[in-house]
Design an enzyme around this catalytic site. Structure first.
Site: not given
Ligand code: SF4
Length: 297
Positions: A94, A217, A124, A219, A72
Site C-alpha cells: 500500500c 485483524s 507490516e 485493526n 502490508h
Molecule cells: S489499512 Fe491503511 S495502510 Fe493498510 S492497506 Fe489499508 S489504506 Fe493501506
C-alpha cells in the site's frame, strides 16, 4: 430495531487494490503471495480457490514464476533477494505503508533513533524495520524505558494503530526523556482513522455494536476495543453465521462496523442477517436501516 452502518467501514483502498491485482488474469495459476494478503479468511479462501498460492515466507517452497508482496509491505532487501532468485516480483505494498518506510528512512538520515509504535510480530512492522540497523518497537508506555541513552528519537506508527495508543506512548516518551529531541510523525493511515472516528461517533448512539473482521485483524480488534472502552456491548465476528439471535433481544439500536480487510459483501450479509433476526423477533415491519453520517443525526 434500528440498524446503523458506521459511516466508514470495511475494505480500504490498499487492501482492495492488492486483492484486485492478485486476481489479474495474467497471473492465472502462476502467482504465489508471500504472507497473508489480507487478514480475512473468506478472502484468502476465495483467492486460493482461484489458484493463487500462498506461503508464509520467501524461504518456503515457491513453484510459480510470479511472487507478490502484500499490501502490508516488505523490506526492500526482501524484494531484491526474490529478484536475485529469479522471481518476477509484483509489489502490492500500500502506498501508505511505503510512506512509513520513507518517513523512517528520513528520520534515520536526520540522526533520529527510529521507534515504531506497533506490534513487533506484525508483518507490516517487520517490513518497516527489516532494513534498519537498529530500532525499537513499542506498544506499551512501560516499554519506553528501552529508549534510555538516546539523544534524538524519531517515532512513526504502524498504519493501523489506535490513535489514542500512539498519543499515550508519545506522551510517555516525552515525559520520561524531557531533554531529548523527540520527533513524532503520525503515520496512522486515513482509512484507519476514519473507521476509528466513525465507530467512536456511532458507539454512543447504539446499545449493541457488531464488529466484522478476521480474528487475526489487528485493526478490527481495535474497533472492538473502542466499544469496550465506552462500555457498549460489542461482538467481534468473522461472518454472518456467527450472529446469535439472543444478542439482539431487547436491543433498540444496533451498529455495524468492520475492519479494513473486511469485504463489503460480508458486511452486507451481516446486515441482512441482522434484519432477518429482527423480523423473526417480531419486528414484522422490518428493521429500520440507516447509514451513520452527520446529516442523519
Ligand atoms: S489499512 Fe491503511 S495502510 Fe493498510 S492497506 Fe489499508 S489504506 Fe493501506
Amino acid at each position: 430495531m434500528k440498524i446503523t452502518l458506521a459511516r466508514a467501514l470495511g475494505t480500504c483502498f490498499g487492501v482492495h487494490d492488492a486483492i484486485e491485482a492478485a486476481q489479474d488474469e495474467s497471473f492465472r495459476d502462476n502467482l504465489t503471495i508471500i504472507g497473508e494478503l489480507v487478514h480475512n479468511p473468506q478472502t484468502v479462501a476465495a483467492l486460493r480457490a482461484k489458484g493463487v498460492r500462498m506461503v508464509r515466507s520467501m524461504d518456503d517452497q515457491i513453484t510459480t514464476k510470479n511472487v507478490m508482496i502484500t499490501a502490508h509491505g516488505a523490506p526492500a532487501s526482501m524484494k531484491k533477494a526474490l529478484e536475485a532468485r529469479g522471481y518476477r516480483v509484483y509489489d502490492a505494498s500500500c502506498p501508505l505503508v511505503l510512506k512509513v518506510h520513507n518517513r523512517v528512512a528520513r528520520l534515520v538520515s536526520e540522526g533520529y533513533f527510529p521507534v515504531v509504535i506497533g506490534q513487533r510480530d506484525h508483518v507490516e512492522v517487520r517490513g518497516i524495520v527489516g532494513d534498519l540497523a537498529e530500532y525499537e518497537v513499542i506498544l506499551e508506555p512501560e516499554e519506553t524505558a528501552r529508549l534510555a541513552g538516546r539523544s534524538k528519537i524519531g517515532i512513526v506508527c504502524q498504519t493501523t494503530q489506535q490513535v489514542e495508543t500512539a498519543q499515550r506512548i508519545v506522551a510517555a516518551i516525552r515525559e520520561r526523556f524531557p531533554g531529548v529531541d523527540v520527533k513524532f510523525v503520525d503515520t496512522i493511515c486515513q482509512p484507519t482513522k476514519d473507521r476509528q472516528a466513525a465507530v467512536r461517533d456511532l458507539v454512543d448512539e447504539v446499545d449493541l455494536m457488531i464488529v466484522v473482521g478476521g480474528y487475526n485483524s489487528a485493526n478490527t480488534k481495535k474497533l472492538k476495543r473502542v466499544c469496550d472502552e465506552k462500555g457498549v456491548e460489542a461482538h467481534h465476528i468473522e461472518s454472518a453465521g456467527e450472529l446469535e439471535p439472543s444478542w439482539f433481544r431487547g436491543k433498540l439500536h444496533v451498529g455495524i462496523t468492520a475492519g479494513t480487510s473486511t469485504p463489503h459483501e460480508i458486511i452486507a450479509e451481516v446486515h441482512d442477517r441482522i434484519r432477518e433476526i429482527s423480523r423473526r423477533a417480531g419486528g414484522a415491519d422490518g428493521a429500520q436501516v440507516s447509514r451513520h453520517d452527520n446529516t442523519s443525526r
